[in-house]
Design an enzyme around this catalytic site. Structure first.
Site, PDB file in Angstrom:
ATOM      1  N   LYS A 145       3.317   0.631  15.091  1.00 25.56           N
ATOM      2  CA  LYS A 145       2.002   0.200  15.549  1.00 25.56           C
ATOM      3  C   LYS A 145       1.629   0.797  16.899  1.00 25.56           C
ATOM      4  O   LYS A 145       0.462   1.092  17.160  1.00 25.56           O
ATOM      5  CB  LYS A 145       1.939  -1.324  15.581  1.00 25.56           C
ATOM      6  CG  LYS A 145       1.979  -1.964  14.191  1.00 25.56           C
ATOM      7  CD  LYS A 145       1.843  -3.463  14.284  1.00 25.56           C
ATOM      8  CE  LYS A 145       1.784  -4.102  12.895  1.00 25.56           C
ATOM      9  NZ  LYS A 145       3.026  -3.955  12.153  1.00 25.56           N
ATOM     10  N   ARG A 322       0.051   1.873   1.899  1.00 25.08           N
ATOM     11  CA  ARG A 322       0.494   1.537   0.552  1.00 25.08           C
ATOM     12  C   ARG A 322      -0.653   0.863  -0.180  1.00 25.08           C
ATOM     13  O   ARG A 322      -1.731   0.657   0.391  1.00 25.08           O
ATOM     14  CB  ARG A 322       1.676   0.567   0.608  1.00 25.08           C
ATOM     15  CG  ARG A 322       1.366  -0.663   1.475  1.00 25.08           C
ATOM     16  CD  ARG A 322       2.460  -1.690   1.443  1.00 25.08           C
ATOM     17  NE  ARG A 322       2.353  -2.678   2.482  1.00 25.08           N
ATOM     18  CZ  ARG A 322       1.541  -3.724   2.465  1.00 25.08           C
ATOM     19  NH1 ARG A 322       0.729  -3.921   1.438  1.00 25.08           N
ATOM     20  NH2 ARG A 322       1.516  -4.592   3.463  1.00 25.08           N
TER      21      ARG A 322
END
Length: 697
Positions: A145, A322
């Protein structure tokens, strides 16, 4: 139906397209055999599309999943190890070995487990097996992140203030937290699904929350690095579905609102997000495409934003590299099959559409059905699905599941049972269909969140789309009202129990629709039935008396006025579908009886109770009399750590054990001061709900 028609149009246009305008050459690879490196509903979901495309499927399974639905539905399946995911579904080396042994050209990772694992994506590439997902470089950039924030800022995507640095010392993190201010969000750098995420309300909360988040992140992702962010108190969680190919083409398929959450995990999602202007939708979509292109993204991805509820400003939160759990609602409003796109793009084909071809229509909801106790803090549960009846799938209703009646919800994996997905011409009609289909999703044998979802969907503020991530906490009193059970419901449960007694005693079901109290059920004509029983619902006990002949019954509850009643049973083999007439009120309901447990299903969801034994037959439970003199398991799980030993002096509030359940860490604390007397279970033991973990003098 719109989504079928648009899919057909997209497919025909797709096959007429030879390549993108970029001129980039990408090697095509035919995928005729596909391994799904996952379990449960997402494995079944991928198999449905693969089967439609004529692609053979290979499943993998742990010891706990040998008889699972995804194993049954695959063309072939391979055992990859023990129940613990670290020894099975997270073993990329074993899974790749199976793929090569089975002759698979590609692996679809689903979501969770290895879907965002850089090392696994790289391993697939080295071994010549197509990983159906983005390049490993994109997973790395977006999976960390702190790195993703820097990349997004450079790409012109708004980001939120915080600390994303490499110095992970306690002193540096505390210093940065003080600069940001409280409350603040602590997040695992490699996190997802709410794991490794904590909110520190005050400075004194910071260090305990940091340590807890680190421990959970290490177990879930093998990495304890954290980032800190300013915590927006009333944010909306809005995410954009993006899709890109190998040729530099990328599109957005509009946004989803996933604001209503518990434990930082989504519980209900909708698409498109309500209350946004078309201009704001376009801004969000274009920012998401910039994010994807900044990391040379390929395949399906989701860019998540924090949207301020008040001024509708938005900031990049993270990118999930994903397929998302909630992807079906995007498919419903855009008429697409994202798994089909994934497979074809991974094979080297270009995107079948440009942005102008992506049209949204109608509104869709997804409700996640979990084995959990909403009123008990949404603690996860486990156990057998003794009875399971789902809505009938149609063009407007999808049931995404990986379980059948009789299957077990395991303590080793996520407690999600299914996803219920509905579509309507507008938000109001879609929401009404969601409520109706939730009442048609009937489960007995373990506790679920279905009743809570029904109450949530009916809530005035949810109906008016007044949502944010603190919705459940804000409306706790109205979402969890004290429910009063009517005498009619109590009488119906008692009648269902007596009917079951008669059939179990060999009276015979028959196929004729009739009263259970007449000669068909071995009652003599004019024989007066008199029966009294005690029914316990929660902490309340009811006495029900039934008297009468044939179809002319009298029923009363707790000595109140007698109600005239009649009952007709409809012929089903796995449940009772009953029609009762109580004082002129005719209603139909389903009832399931298992031992002394009685479960009733109607328009308000599920109502469960049990036939109470006489006091002299009662036995003291293993929990009886323990009170605060012990620490017990609040849910089934694995005893991960013991933090005390016999003889230790413990103060109230001291952490004494760590329980792992459904991939989440739960720290258990002493309720009062005391001396540890006994610890019945060792670390690593699987324990049931209510099991004594630590007892005190």
């Amino acid at each position: 139906m719109f989504h079928k028609l648009q899919t057909a149009a997209i497919c025909s246009r797709h096959f007429a397209t030879s390549c993108s305008n970029s001129g980039k050459s990408v090697a095509r690879r035919q995928i005729s055999k596909l391994l799904i490196a996952n379990r449960g509903e997402i494995a079944c979901r991928v198999m449905r599309t693969a089967n439609r495309l004529g692609i053979r499927t290979v499943a993998v399974f742990s010891d706990a999943d040998e008889k699972s639905l995804h194993v049954k539905q695959a063309c072939e399946a391979y055992n990859i190890g023990p129940a613990a995911s670290q020894q099975s579904y997270l073993r990329g080396d074993k899974i790749l070995e199976v793929a090569k042994r089975a002759g698979c050209q590609a692996i679809h990772p689903g979501y969770g487990f290895l879907s965002e694992n850089v090392e696994f994506a790289e391993l697939c590439q080295r071994e010549g097996v197509t990983f159906i997902g983005p390049p490993a470089s994109a997973i790395r950039d977006m999976g960390i992140k702190s790195t993703s924030k820097h990349i997004m800022s450079a790409a012109g995507v708004p980001i939120i203030n915080g600390y994303h640095g490499e110095d992970q010392s306690d002193q540096r993190l505390m210093s940065e937290a003080q600069k940001i201010g409280f409350p603040l969000m602590i997040k695992a750098v490699r996190g997802g699904g709410g794991k490794g995420m904590r909110i520190a309300e005050t400075e004194s909360d910071f260090m305990p929350m940091l340590q807890s988040a680190r421990t959970e992140s290490e177990k879930a992702f093998g990495d304890s690095a954290m980032l800190l962010e300013r915590y927006v108190r009333s944010p909306r969680h809005v995410e954009v579905q993006v899709f890109a190919d190998h040729y530099g083409n990328a599109v957005y398929l509009y946004e989803r609102d996933c604001s209503v959450q518990r434990r930082h995990q989504k519980i209900i999602e909708e698409a498109p997000a309500p209350g946004l202007s078309e201009d704001l939708r376009k801004q969000l979509g274009e920012a998401a495409v910039r994010a994807a292109k900044a990391v040379n993204y390929v395949g399906a991805g989701t860019v998540e934003f924090i949207l301020d509820k008040e001024d509708l400003s938005f900031h990049f939160m993270e990118m999930n590299t994903r397929l998302q759990v909630e992807h079906p609602i995007t498919e419903m409003i855009t008429g697409t099959d994202l798994v089909e796109w994934q497979i074809k793009v991974a094979s080297g084909e270009p995107l079948p559409v440009t942005q102008k071809d992506v049209v949204k229509r109608g509104h869709a909801f997804e409700a996640r059905i979990y084995a959990e106790d909403p009123a008990g803090g949404f603690l996860p549960g486990a156990g057998p699905l003794e009875y399971l009846s789902t809505p009938e799938p149609t063009n407007t209703t999808r049931v995404e599941t990986g379980v059948r009646q009789g299957d077990e919800v395991s303590i080793h994996y996520d407690p999600m049972i299914a996803k219920l997905v509905v579509w309507g011409e507008n938000r109001a009609s879609s929401l009404q269909l969601l409520i109706e289909q939730l009442t048609n999703y009937q489960i007995a044998g373990l506790q679920t969140n279905i009743n809570f979802l029904i109450d949530l969907a009916r809530h005035d503020h949810f109906q008016s789309a007044d949502v944010h991530t603190g919705f459940i906490e804000q409306h706790m009193s109205t979402l969890f009202p004290k429910k009063i059970v009517s005498s009619t419901k109590v009488a119906q449960m008692a009648i269902a129990h007596i009917l079951n007694e008669r059939t179990q005693s060999g009276a015979g079901l028959g196929v004729k629709t009739c009263s259970p109290f007449d000669a068909e059920y071995n009652f003599r004509p004019n024989y007066n039935l008199t029966r009294s029983l005690k029914l316990k619902l929660g902490e309340t006990e009811y006495t029900v008396e039934i008297s009468g002949t044939s179809d002319n019954l009298l029923v009363r509850v707790n000595g109140a006025e007698w109600m005239q009643a009649s009952v007709r049973r409809k012929p089903y083999t796995d449940r009772f579908q009953l029609e009762t007439n109580l004082d002129g009120h005719v209603s139909t309901f389903n009832a399931v009886i298992s031992g002394k447990n009685v479960t009733l299903f109607d328009e308000n969801g599920m109502l469960g109770g049990e036939i109470a034994q006489p006091n002299f037959l009662g036995t003291e439970s293993s929990m009886g009399g323990l009170d605060a003199s012990s620490v017990t398991a609040p849910m089934p799980g694995v005893l991960d750590k013991l933090l005390v030993k016999p003889g230790d002096n413990v103060k109230a509030g001291t952490p004494v054990a760590v329980l792992i359940a459904m991939k989440m860490e739960h720290v258990l604390k002493a309720a009062k001061d005391g001396v540890v007397k006994a610890i019945p279970n060792a670390e690593g033991a699987s324990v049931r709900k209510g099991a004594v973990l630590i007892s005190f003098e």
